[in-house]
Design a protein around this motif. Structure first.
Motif, PDB file in Angstrom:
ATOM      1  N   GLU A   1     -12.603   8.665  -5.232  1.00 54.49           N
ATOM      2  CA  GLU A   1     -11.444   8.169  -5.984  1.00 54.49           C
ATOM      3  C   GLU A   1     -11.324   6.665  -5.768  1.00 54.49           C
ATOM      4  OE1 GLU A   1      -9.884  10.078  -8.042  1.00 54.49           O
ATOM      5  OE2 GLU A   1     -10.933  11.898  -7.382  1.00 54.49           O
ATOM      6  N   PRO A   2     -11.381   5.856  -6.815  1.00 52.43           N
ATOM      7  CA  PRO A   2     -11.434   4.403  -6.639  1.00 52.43           C
ATOM      8  C   PRO A   2     -10.141   3.767  -6.166  1.00 52.43           C
ATOM      9  CG  PRO A   2     -11.279   4.956  -8.969  1.00 52.43           C
ATOM     10  CD  PRO A   2     -11.494   6.249  -8.235  1.00 52.43           C
ATOM     11  N   TRP A   3      -9.065   4.531  -6.071  1.00 53.46           N
ATOM     12  CA  TRP A   3      -7.769   3.994  -5.670  1.00 53.46           C
ATOM     13  C   TRP A   3      -7.365   4.424  -4.262  1.00 53.46           C
ATOM     14  CZ3 TRP A   3      -5.139   8.531  -5.047  1.00 53.46           C
ATOM     15  CH2 TRP A   3      -5.596   9.617  -5.820  1.00 53.46           C
TER      16      TRP A   3
ATOM     17  N   GLU B   1      -7.443  23.251  -3.062  1.00 48.44           N
ATOM     18  CA  GLU B   1      -6.425  22.557  -2.269  1.00 48.44           C
ATOM     19  C   GLU B   1      -6.672  21.054  -2.247  1.00 48.44           C
ATOM     20  OE1 GLU B   1      -4.966  25.199   1.316  1.00 48.44           O
ATOM     21  OE2 GLU B   1      -7.080  25.597   0.910  1.00 48.44           O
ATOM     22  N   TYR B   2      -7.932  20.648  -2.148  1.00 46.66           N
ATOM     23  CA  TYR B   2      -8.233  19.214  -2.221  1.00 46.66           C
ATOM     24  C   TYR B   2      -7.897  18.664  -3.605  1.00 46.66           C
ATOM     25  CZ  TYR B   2     -10.327  18.604   2.362  1.00 46.66           C
ATOM     26  OH  TYR B   2     -10.508  18.497   3.712  1.00 46.66           O
ATOM     27  N   THR B   3      -8.154  19.433  -4.641  1.00 47.99           N
ATOM     28  CA  THR B   3      -7.814  18.996  -5.995  1.00 47.99           C
ATOM     29  C   THR B   3      -6.317  18.778  -6.129  1.00 47.99           C
ATOM     30  OG1 THR B   3      -9.723  20.111  -6.985  1.00 47.99           O
ATOM     31  CG2 THR B   3      -7.846  19.643  -8.433  1.00 47.99           C
ATOM     32  N   THR B   4      -5.517  19.702  -5.576  1.00 50.07           N
ATOM     33  CA  THR B   4      -4.061  19.558  -5.614  1.00 50.07           C
ATOM     34  C   THR B   4      -3.622  18.300  -4.887  1.00 50.07           C
ATOM     35  OG1 THR B   4      -3.695  21.944  -5.795  1.00 50.07           O
ATOM     36  CG2 THR B   4      -1.875  20.618  -4.947  1.00 50.07           C
TER      37      THR B   4
ATOM     38  N   LEU C   1      -1.582  12.734  -5.091  1.00 48.52           N
ATOM     39  CA  LEU C   1      -1.748  11.334  -4.713  1.00 48.52           C
ATOM     40  C   LEU C   1      -1.963  10.450  -5.933  1.00 48.52           C
ATOM     41  CD1 LEU C   1      -4.081  11.754  -1.587  1.00 48.52           C
ATOM     42  CD2 LEU C   1      -1.635  11.233  -1.581  1.00 48.52           C
ATOM     43  N   ARG C   2      -2.745  10.946  -6.896  1.00 44.94           N
ATOM     44  CA  ARG C   2      -2.984  10.160  -8.112  1.00 44.94           C
ATOM     45  C   ARG C   2      -1.687   9.919  -8.873  1.00 44.94           C
ATOM     46  NH1 ARG C   2      -6.504  13.141 -10.281  1.00 44.94           N
ATOM     47  NH2 ARG C   2      -8.389  11.983  -9.724  1.00 44.94           N
ATOM     48  N   GLY C   3      -0.850  10.929  -8.953  1.00 43.20           N
ATOM     49  CA  GLY C   3       0.426  10.760  -9.643  1.00 43.20           C
ATOM     50  C   GLY C   3       1.284   9.690  -8.986  1.00 43.20           C
ATOM     51  N   TRP C   4       1.349   9.703  -7.662  1.00 43.05           N
ATOM     52  CA  TRP C   4       2.142   8.695  -6.950  1.00 43.05           C
ATOM     53  C   TRP C   4       1.505   7.308  -7.056  1.00 43.05           C
ATOM     54  CZ3 TRP C   4       1.984  12.798  -2.608  1.00 43.05           C
ATOM     55  CH2 TRP C   4       2.946  13.784  -2.873  1.00 43.05           C
ATOM     56  N   HIS C   5       0.168   7.265  -7.043  1.00 40.91           N
ATOM     57  CA  HIS C   5      -0.537   5.989  -7.240  1.00 40.91           C
ATOM     58  C   HIS C   5      -0.227   5.419  -8.618  1.00 40.91           C
ATOM     59  CE1 HIS C   5      -3.813   3.226  -8.172  1.00 40.91           C
ATOM     60  NE2 HIS C   5      -4.248   4.068  -9.082  1.00 40.91           N
ATOM     61  N   GLU C   6      -0.281   6.252  -9.654  1.00 44.07           N
ATOM     62  CA  GLU C   6      -0.035   5.767 -11.004  1.00 44.07           C
ATOM     63  C   GLU C   6       1.414   5.337 -11.186  1.00 44.07           C
ATOM     64  OE1 GLU C   6      -1.411   8.987 -13.411  1.00 44.07           O
ATOM     65  OE2 GLU C   6      -3.533   8.405 -13.233  1.00 44.07           O
TER      66      GLU C   6
ATOM     67  N   VAL D   1       0.851  -1.184   0.000  1.00 42.86           N
ATOM     68  CA  VAL D   1       0.000   0.000   0.000  1.00 42.86           C
ATOM     69  C   VAL D   1       0.890   1.239   0.000  1.00 42.86           C
ATOM     70  CG1 VAL D   1      -1.672   1.324   1.376  1.00 42.86           C
ATOM     71  CG2 VAL D   1      -1.915  -1.152   1.183  1.00 42.86           C
ATOM     72  N   LEU D   2       0.474   2.280  -0.697  1.00 42.47           N
ATOM     73  CA  LEU D   2       1.164   3.566  -0.664  1.00 42.47           C
ATOM     74  C   LEU D   2       0.517   4.428   0.416  1.00 42.47           C
ATOM     75  CD1 LEU D   2       3.077   5.727  -1.800  1.00 42.47           C
ATOM     76  CD2 LEU D   2       1.331   6.235  -3.531  1.00 42.47           C
ATOM     77  N   SER D   3       1.252   4.718   1.477  1.00 42.83           N
ATOM     78  CA  SER D   3       0.722   5.472   2.607  1.00 42.83           C
ATOM     79  C   SER D   3       1.324   6.867   2.616  1.00 42.83           C
ATOM     80  CB  SER D   3       1.050   4.758   3.925  1.00 42.83           C
ATOM     81  OG  SER D   3       0.481   3.460   3.940  1.00 42.83           O
ATOM     82  N   VAL D   4       0.464   7.885   2.619  1.00 41.76           N
ATOM     83  CA  VAL D   4       0.926   9.271   2.491  1.00 41.76           C
ATOM     84  C   VAL D   4       0.201  10.151   3.496  1.00 41.76           C
ATOM     85  CG1 VAL D   4       1.230  11.243   0.943  1.00 41.76           C
ATOM     86  CG2 VAL D   4       1.291   8.913   0.011  1.00 41.76           C
TER      87      VAL D   4
END
Length: 382
Positions: A326-328, A266-269, A274-279, A253-256
């Motif tokens: 977000e499904p991930w 700010e939530y979008t950022t 997080l999406r970039g690191w997930h991908e 799991v990626l924990s951040v």
């Protein structure tokens, strides 16, 4: 849930369903989003200003622990989060990851038997290196040396021994906000002086690979059944790609950790980061520490873009709803529990009473999040 099992399928795992939604899968085979409170520590009720509250309401740490579980269940949390608490240091230091060396004292985590007897899902931390961003005296130990190999084997053996058969254990965190970027103290692993950026990234990848390989092999040597939740990265500071690529083969799991204000931008950022690191890693994400705060009677200097506890509750509900969409993203671990003189905020005041204008909204938001995950699973089956 029972506390013992020998069936590997009865432990928590992670998977994506046919529609691509990730989740934890609990020992009963059901999708599970981990909703936790972090920094659960009785030291928050042992200050001179409130120790009488502890004595009157609980009188023992065991009774207090039962009270924590009641609170979590009342608010529809389903996980006991990271149980170490920030108890000393100046607040400005706590956010200055790039300035003067930080030195934030933390309490010890819960005893093993308290976690095991709590009767609900929980996580365990294995602190394999003392390299936290909040640590004013980090020790970057040689990951190639025999001493680190022996230490990793010992701490893994010690920390998993009481938990390896628990069906309530979700998995093991490693280091809290490890300094894979330059530490405020100026310290780092040896051998990085004078390197070009390309040489630095290559060496960082090699060091991080050895670190994750050594640690995870030691954990799985003694407990092959539970998840490894990895380091709790400092998302606000950033995560080097080299460290993430090194982590990917070894961690589940990626924990951040990521703190943000209340605005949609700010939530979008945060979600884009997080999406970039997930991908990059292909791993589902647990937001391992997130929170908000407002000025209070005890801590009037803890200002933010909110002013009332009701605003805090609204921000909690809004943020959690965005995350669940977000499904991930499979976990949301909130900071923190009882307001104290160190961290300075919580969902309860220094007299151990809920900030109800906040927590009434937290209760409903948590229920909605769990319903959404259950609903997505049912929709996938149909």
């Amino acid at each position: 849930m029972s506390s013992e099992s020998t069936d590997a399928q009865s432990f928590f795992r992670v998977e994506a369903n046919e529609s691509g939604r990730w989740s934890f899968i609990d020992p009963n085979g059901e999708p599970f989003i981990s909703l936790a409170i972090n920094h659960l520590d009785d030291s928050d009720l042992r200050y001179p200003h409130n120790v009488e509250v502890f004595d009157r309401k609980y009188a023992s740490r065991k009774a207090w622990t039962k009270g924590v579980v009641r609170d979590l269940q009342d608010l529809n949390f389903n996980t006991i989060g990271w149980t170490s608490q920030y108890i000393s240091g100046g607040w400005g230091e706590a956010l200055d990851w790039f300035g003067d060396p930080v030195d934030l004292g933390h309490s010890s985590p819960w005893p093993d038997d308290h976690l095991l007897s709590a009767g609900m899902p929980y996580v365990v931390q294995i602190r394999v290196q003392e390299i936290e961003d909040w640590n004013g005296h980090p020790a970057f130990r040689d990951v190639y040396g025999e001493d680190f190999q022996k230490y990793a084997d010992w701490i893994a053996r010690r920390m998993v021994s009481d938990h390896k058969d628990s069906t309530n254990l979700i998995g093991y965190f490693l280091v809290d906000i490890p300094s894979w970027l330059p530490h405020a103290s100026g310290r780092f692993w040896p051998g990085f002086e004078g390197l070009t950026p390309e040489e630095h990234d290559k060496k960082l990848f090699d060091v991080a690979t050895q670190y994750y390989k050594t640690v995870t092999e030691a954990i799985r040597r003694y407990d092959p059944n539970h998840l490894i939740l990895g380091d709790r990265y400092n998302g606000n500071k950033g995560i080097p790609e080299a460290a993430l690529r090194a982590m990917t083969p070894y961690v589940d799991v990626l924990s951040v950790q990521y703190f943000t204000g209340k605005t949609d931008d700010e939530y979008t950022t945060m979600i884009e980061d997080l999406r970039g690191w997930h991908e990059l890693t292909g791993k589902p994400v647990v937001i391992a520490d997130i929170g908000n705060w407002v000025p209070t009677q005890m801590n009037p200097h803890r200002t933010s873009d909110m002013e009332t506890q009701a605003e805090r509750g609204g921000d909690y509900a809004n943020g959690l709803a965005k995350v669940v969409a977000e499904p991930w993203i499979i976990g949301w671990h909130w900071c923190g529990y009882i307001e104290n003189l160190g961290r300075g905020w919580g969902i309860k005041d220094p007299n151990d009473e809920f900030y109800s204008e906040m927590t009434d909204q937290v209760r409903d938001a948590n229920a909605a999040a769990q319903s959404a995950i259950a609903g997505s699973a049912e929709g996938n089956k149909s």
